[in-house]
Write an enzyme that holds these catalytic residues in place. Sequence first.
Site, mmCIF file in Angstrom:
data_model
loop_
_atom_site.group_PDB
_atom_site.id
_atom_site.type_symbol
_atom_site.label_atom_id
_atom_site.label_comp_id
_atom_site.label_asym_id
_atom_site.label_seq_id
_atom_site.Cartn_x
_atom_site.Cartn_y
_atom_site.Cartn_z
ATOM 1 N N ASP A 132 -97.684 30.718 94.117
ATOM 2 C CA ASP A 132 -96.500 31.397 94.000
ATOM 3 C C ASP A 132 -95.807 30.768 95.097
ATOM 4 O OD1 ASP A 132 -94.245 33.512 93.327
ATOM 5 O OD2 ASP A 132 -94.963 34.153 95.511
ATOM 6 N N CYS A 189 -88.265 31.966 71.209
ATOM 7 C CA CYS A 189 -87.356 33.059 71.256
ATOM 8 C C CYS A 189 -86.389 33.196 69.828
ATOM 9 C CB CYS A 189 -86.400 33.149 72.545
ATOM 10 S SG CYS A 189 -87.448 33.033 73.918
ATOM 11 N N CYS A 192 -83.125 35.645 69.224
ATOM 12 C CA CYS A 192 -83.360 36.924 69.844
ATOM 13 C C CYS A 192 -82.572 36.730 71.265
ATOM 14 C CB CYS A 192 -84.791 37.216 69.953
ATOM 15 S SG CYS A 192 -84.884 38.586 71.030
ATOM 16 N N CYS A 195 -83.199 40.206 75.896
ATOM 17 C CA CYS A 195 -83.844 40.009 77.394
ATOM 18 C C CYS A 195 -82.301 39.902 78.124
ATOM 19 C CB CYS A 195 -84.581 38.937 77.900
ATOM 20 S SG CYS A 195 -84.258 37.374 77.375
ATOM 21 N N CYS A 199 -80.757 43.430 80.273
ATOM 22 C CA CYS A 199 -80.761 43.248 81.659
ATOM 23 C C CYS A 199 -79.617 44.028 82.089
ATOM 24 C CB CYS A 199 -80.614 41.690 82.207
ATOM 25 S SG CYS A 199 -80.408 41.831 84.006
ATOM 26 N N CYS A 242 -88.789 44.691 88.858
ATOM 27 C CA CYS A 242 -88.038 45.326 87.508
ATOM 28 C C CYS A 242 -88.833 44.568 86.411
ATOM 29 C CB CYS A 242 -86.427 44.905 87.687
ATOM 30 S SG CYS A 242 -85.740 45.199 86.006
ATOM 31 N N CYS A 249 -88.391 42.244 75.610
ATOM 32 C CA CYS A 249 -88.802 40.988 74.553
ATOM 33 C C CYS A 249 -89.869 41.486 73.499
ATOM 34 C CB CYS A 249 -89.513 39.855 75.762
ATOM 35 S SG CYS A 249 -90.274 38.520 74.835
HETATM 36 C C1 B12 Z 1 -87.964 32.477 93.237
HETATM 37 C C2 B12 Z 1 -88.817 33.333 92.290
HETATM 38 C C3 B12 Z 1 -88.269 34.423 91.699
HETATM 39 C C4 B12 Z 1 -86.599 34.837 91.945
HETATM 40 C C5 B12 Z 1 -85.931 33.831 91.092
HETATM 41 C C6 B12 Z 1 -86.611 33.950 89.676
HETATM 42 C C7 B12 Z 1 -86.279 32.971 88.725
HETATM 43 N N1 B12 Z 1 -86.270 33.204 87.390
HETATM 44 O O1 B12 Z 1 -86.075 31.933 89.211
HETATM 45 C C8 B12 Z 1 -86.802 36.281 91.802
HETATM 46 C C9 B12 Z 1 -86.971 37.017 92.965
HETATM 47 C C10 B12 Z 1 -85.531 36.807 91.342
HETATM 48 C C11 B12 Z 1 -88.028 36.315 90.956
HETATM 49 C C12 B12 Z 1 -88.300 37.381 90.131
HETATM 50 C C13 B12 Z 1 -89.475 37.689 89.348
HETATM 51 N N2 B12 Z 1 -90.785 37.113 89.484
HETATM 52 CO CO1 B12 Z 1 -90.699 35.149 90.560
HETATM 53 N N3 B12 Z 1 -90.798 33.611 91.339
HETATM 54 C C14 B12 Z 1 -89.902 32.904 91.817
HETATM 55 C C15 B12 Z 1 -90.831 31.473 92.502
HETATM 56 C C16 B12 Z 1 -91.211 31.488 93.755
HETATM 57 C C17 B12 Z 1 -90.067 30.257 92.006
HETATM 58 C C18 B12 Z 1 -89.365 30.309 90.720
HETATM 59 C C19 B12 Z 1 -88.137 29.054 90.602
HETATM 60 O O2 B12 Z 1 -88.782 27.893 90.716
HETATM 61 N N4 B12 Z 1 -87.176 29.383 90.063
HETATM 62 C C20 B12 Z 1 -86.240 28.194 89.981
HETATM 63 C C21 B12 Z 1 -85.880 28.372 88.650
HETATM 64 C C22 B12 Z 1 -84.729 27.180 88.061
HETATM 65 O O3 B12 Z 1 -86.995 27.941 88.044
HETATM 66 P P1 B12 Z 1 -87.707 28.699 86.731
HETATM 67 O O4 B12 Z 1 -86.867 30.040 86.576
HETATM 68 O O5 B12 Z 1 -89.210 28.956 86.993
HETATM 69 O O6 B12 Z 1 -87.310 27.943 85.523
HETATM 70 C C23 B12 Z 1 -87.983 26.500 85.133
HETATM 71 C C24 B12 Z 1 -88.083 26.618 83.638
HETATM 72 O O7 B12 Z 1 -87.244 27.429 82.858
HETATM 73 C C25 B12 Z 1 -88.015 24.976 83.340
HETATM 74 N N5 B12 Z 1 -87.112 24.749 82.436
HETATM 75 C C26 B12 Z 1 -85.610 25.177 82.037
HETATM 76 N N6 B12 Z 1 -85.209 24.426 81.144
HETATM 77 C C27 B12 Z 1 -86.080 23.878 80.657
HETATM 78 C C28 B12 Z 1 -86.225 22.944 79.779
HETATM 79 C C29 B12 Z 1 -87.268 22.209 79.213
HETATM 80 C C30 B12 Z 1 -87.454 21.471 78.193
HETATM 81 C C31 B12 Z 1 -88.501 22.438 79.958
HETATM 82 C C32 B12 Z 1 -89.710 21.732 79.619
HETATM 83 C C33 B12 Z 1 -88.566 23.441 81.224
HETATM 84 C C34 B12 Z 1 -87.225 23.987 81.332
HETATM 85 O O8 B12 Z 1 -87.379 24.355 84.747
HETATM 86 C C35 B12 Z 1 -87.281 25.417 85.513
HETATM 87 C C36 B12 Z 1 -87.699 24.935 86.815
HETATM 88 O O9 B12 Z 1 -89.192 24.855 86.685
HETATM 89 C C37 B12 Z 1 -91.994 31.507 91.197
HETATM 90 C C38 B12 Z 1 -93.420 30.930 91.904
HETATM 91 C C39 B12 Z 1 -93.131 29.354 91.729
HETATM 92 N N7 B12 Z 1 -93.395 28.663 93.003
HETATM 93 O O10 B12 Z 1 -92.662 28.729 90.642
HETATM 94 C C40 B12 Z 1 -92.194 32.939 91.038
HETATM 95 C C41 B12 Z 1 -92.764 33.411 89.541
HETATM 96 C C42 B12 Z 1 -91.850 32.845 88.649
HETATM 97 N N8 B12 Z 1 -92.430 34.923 89.707
HETATM 98 C C43 B12 Z 1 -93.216 35.635 89.056
HETATM 99 C C44 B12 Z 1 -92.888 36.996 88.775
HETATM 100 C C45 B12 Z 1 -94.114 38.034 87.869
HETATM 101 C C46 B12 Z 1 -91.768 37.478 88.955
HETATM 102 C C47 B12 Z 1 -91.043 38.925 88.242
HETATM 103 C C48 B12 Z 1 -91.714 39.342 86.906
HETATM 104 C C49 B12 Z 1 -91.479 40.115 89.297
HETATM 105 C C50 B12 Z 1 -90.904 41.537 89.013
HETATM 106 N N9 B12 Z 1 -91.412 42.086 88.079
HETATM 107 O O11 B12 Z 1 -90.233 41.864 89.768
HETATM 108 C C51 B12 Z 1 -89.668 38.847 88.382
HETATM 109 C C52 B12 Z 1 -89.252 38.148 87.118
HETATM 110 C C53 B12 Z 1 -87.735 37.813 86.977
HETATM 111 C C54 B12 Z 1 -87.398 36.730 86.174
HETATM 112 N N10 B12 Z 1 -86.951 36.878 84.799
HETATM 113 O O12 B12 Z 1 -87.484 35.589 86.439
HETATM 114 C C55 B12 Z 1 -94.089 34.829 88.285
HETATM 115 C C56 B12 Z 1 -93.979 34.592 86.833
HETATM 116 C C57 B12 Z 1 -95.338 34.453 85.817
HETATM 117 C C58 B12 Z 1 -94.744 34.052 84.486
HETATM 118 N N11 B12 Z 1 -95.427 34.728 83.406
HETATM 119 O O13 B12 Z 1 -93.644 33.526 84.252
HETATM 120 C C59 B12 Z 1 -94.255 33.460 89.212
HETATM 121 C C60 B12 Z 1 -94.513 32.286 88.475
HETATM 122 C C61 B12 Z 1 -95.135 33.846 90.279
HETATM 123 C C62 B12 Z 1 -96.404 33.799 90.053
HETATM 124 N N12 B12 Z 1 -97.309 32.847 90.799
HETATM 125 O O14 B12 Z 1 -96.994 34.222 89.246
HETATM 126 N N13 B12 Z 1 -88.859 35.374 91.155
#
Ligand code: B12
Length: 320
Positions: A132, A189, A192, A195, A199, A242, A249
Amino acid sequence: MITAADIKRLAKEAGFDLCGITTPEVIPEAKEAYERWLAEQHHGELAYMARDTQRRTDPTRLLPGVRSIICLALNYYHPDSDKIPAGHGRVSKYARGKDYHKVIEKKTRALVALIRKHVTDDGEVDFKWFVDYGPMLERAYAEKAGLGYIGKNSMLINKRFGSWLFLSEIVTSLELTPDDRFAIDHGKCGKCRACLVQCPTEAIVEDGVVDARRCISYLTIERPSAIPDHLADRMGSLIFGCDICQIACPHNNRRSRPTQHPEFAYEQGVGEFVDARRVLRMQTREEFLELTAGTPLTRPKLDGLQRNARIVLKNQKERD
Ligand code: B12
């Protein structure tokens, strides 16, 4: 010599629900998505997300000589009760038992120890693990390792468990056969948009992009200051975290199965509901820790949890 199949067997032994293996190169789409997310200020006050940006996007910077990433996942699903007791706030599923950081870190460490035992004859082998808060794009590498697909709510969704998964990774110099990310069809998805539509704060600003500043998870856990009224009004009875974009979903819900990990049982933490009035009566850190010690609810500190409790009580009063 240890093989990918051995690692998967050991991961099961260490208690993981899923294990996949991938290689450490940069994923251009994920790097670009992350950089754009930062440029748009979607990280709000999550300062750590804007640090270490090069290491976060390039795992070869995490460990010299890295050859493989072992991606791991634990199921934490709990069903929700239909009714919320009066004066109580609902805690999101991930936070109802013991703090998952500790749980998954312990299991990840245990797995490294098991692998080390296995590879004593392979000479010098290096490992680093991330949970994380480490500089790792966890979902992007989990997807690349075949553990699921990234949905419009940005969650990693797996065919067997849905998105109710915690992730961790072991980065290692071991050469392991990577998984084929397309070997399992985890679904998609399609058209659909449930989400995005459901939200309450319109935090999913486009497919797969969450603006943390609007996300109730961020507002109730990470935001240090007061929550603006126009967002607080939409929090309902959510006192910590949340799950709405995951519950919305349909794909995910068909796949939920209750967690088997005793660490996530309600008795190990605060459970599904927290008495908002009890939170407001707390005056000392000791009283706060009596309820929250060892759980994720310590994160917003007493001030933050009281702010959330006040909002929940106000929302319930207005609703009734
Ligand atoms: C910052 C963070 C948050 C922030 C921002 C959330 C966000 N969506 O970024 C906040 C505080 C809001 C949050 C909330 C939650 N979080 Co959080 N969070 C993180 C953290 C530390 C970093 C995420 C991150 O890098 N964000 C930046 C964005 C740009 O990255 P991303 O959303 O992951 O998107 C990636 C992909 O979509 C991908 N992508 C996008 N387009 C494309 C296209 C292609 C072709 C490909 C290949 C990839 C790709 O690129 C992005 C960057 O890698 C991670 C742990 C980690 N080190 O990764 C946990 C993590 C994502 N969180 C987690 C959880 C459980 C939650 C919550 C469910 C907690 C809750 N119940 O309240 C919520 C869910 C909200 C949501 N829908 O995301 C889990 C998710 C597990 C899973 N099954 O996905 C993680 C992985 C922690 C863990 N170690 O388990 N979180």
